[in-house]
Enzyme design. Structure first.
Site, PDB file in Angstrom:
ATOM      1  N   GLU A   1      25.268  35.876  82.190  1.00  0.00           N
ATOM      2  CA  GLU A   1      24.092  35.003  82.118  1.00  0.00           C
ATOM      3  C   GLU A   1      23.866  34.308  83.454  1.00  0.00           C
ATOM      4  O   GLU A   1      22.739  34.184  83.935  1.00  0.00           O
ATOM      5  CB  GLU A   1      24.286  33.934  81.034  1.00  0.00           C
TER       6      GLU A   1
ATOM      7  N   CYS B   1      28.622  31.177  76.650  1.00  0.00           N
ATOM      8  CA  CYS B   1      29.666  30.142  76.727  1.00  0.00           C
ATOM      9  C   CYS B   1      29.013  28.795  77.035  1.00  0.00           C
ATOM     10  O   CYS B   1      27.839  28.709  77.436  1.00  0.00           O
ATOM     11  CB  CYS B   1      30.707  30.514  77.778  1.00  0.00           C
TER      12      CYS B   1
HETATM   13  N1  THU Z   1      31.497  36.283  79.603  1.00  0.00           N
HETATM   14  C1  THU Z   1      30.169  36.358  79.922  1.00  0.00           C
HETATM   15  O1  THU Z   1      29.771  37.140  80.780  1.00  0.00           O
HETATM   16  N2  THU Z   1      29.320  35.550  79.259  1.00  0.00           N
HETATM   17  C2  THU Z   1      29.679  34.633  78.303  1.00  0.00           C
HETATM   18  O2  THU Z   1      28.849  33.868  77.842  1.00  0.00           O
HETATM   19  C3  THU Z   1      31.061  34.578  77.846  1.00  0.00           C
HETATM   20  C4  THU Z   1      32.037  35.396  78.598  1.00  0.00           C
HETATM   21  C5  THU Z   1      32.440  37.127  80.332  1.00  0.00           C
HETATM   22  C6  THU Z   1      33.378  36.371  81.235  1.00  0.00           C
HETATM   23  C7  THU Z   1      34.526  37.332  81.352  1.00  0.00           C
HETATM   24  O3  THU Z   1      34.242  38.246  82.389  1.00  0.00           O
HETATM   25  C8  THU Z   1      34.514  38.086  80.027  1.00  0.00           C
HETATM   26  O4  THU Z   1      33.246  37.843  79.434  1.00  0.00           O
HETATM   27  C9  THU Z   1      35.600  37.647  79.068  1.00  0.00           C
HETATM   28  O5  THU Z   1      35.596  36.277  78.898  1.00  0.00           O
END
Ligand code: THU
Length: 126
Positions: A54, A90
């Site tokens: 994001e 997140c």
């Molecule tokens: N991740 C995202 O790209 N977006 C989110 O909203 C949550 C987590 C990614 C971060 C990391 O590379 C992987 O997912 C595992 O946490």
């Protein structure tokens, strides 16, 4: 439009650099003027430097002069699986999205459409 945006997120997910978590995420951001910016997660050996899909999309949009966001589609799953289950953004990404999207910004997940206001009540602002 939301189906197209999710398809763009899925295509972006194919570029995820996720050699540590093996969890691939894609995002497609729709700006108020109709432009689309995509992103994927970009990990790093120093785990704290991993960047979410994001935020990749947000930084691409803002650096190209787009600051008003209407919607974002997000999909994520272990890299060897299809992204069927919802992958909600997140907390850090919710706050970053709130900088440029109002409470009515649409957050499109694989199980439905949410508003940013519902996902991040009481956001921090100066
Ligand atoms: N991740 C995202 O790209 N977006 C989110 O909203 C949550 C987590 C990614 C971060 C990391 O590379 C992987 O997912 C595992 O946490």
């Amino acid at each position: 439009m939301y189906k197209e945006l999710m398809e763009a997120a899925k295509r972006a997910r194919a570029n995820a650099y996720c050699r540590y978590s093996h969890f691939a995420v894609g995002a497609a951001l729709l700006t108020e003027d109709g432009s689309v910016f995509t992103g994927c997660n970009v990990e790093n050996a120093a785990y704290g430097e991993c960047i979410c899909a994001e935020r990749t999309a947000v930084v691409k949009a803002v650096s190209e002069g787009h600051r008003k966001f209407a919607a974002i589609a997000i999909c994520g799953a272990p890299e060897d699986e299809e992204p069927e289950k919802p992958c909600p953004p997140c907390g850090a990404c919710r706050q970053v999205l709130a900088e440029f999207g109002g409470g009515e910004m649409q957050v499109i997940l694989t199980d439905g459409v949410y508003t940013l206001g519902a996902l991040l009540p009481g956001r921090f602002s100066l």
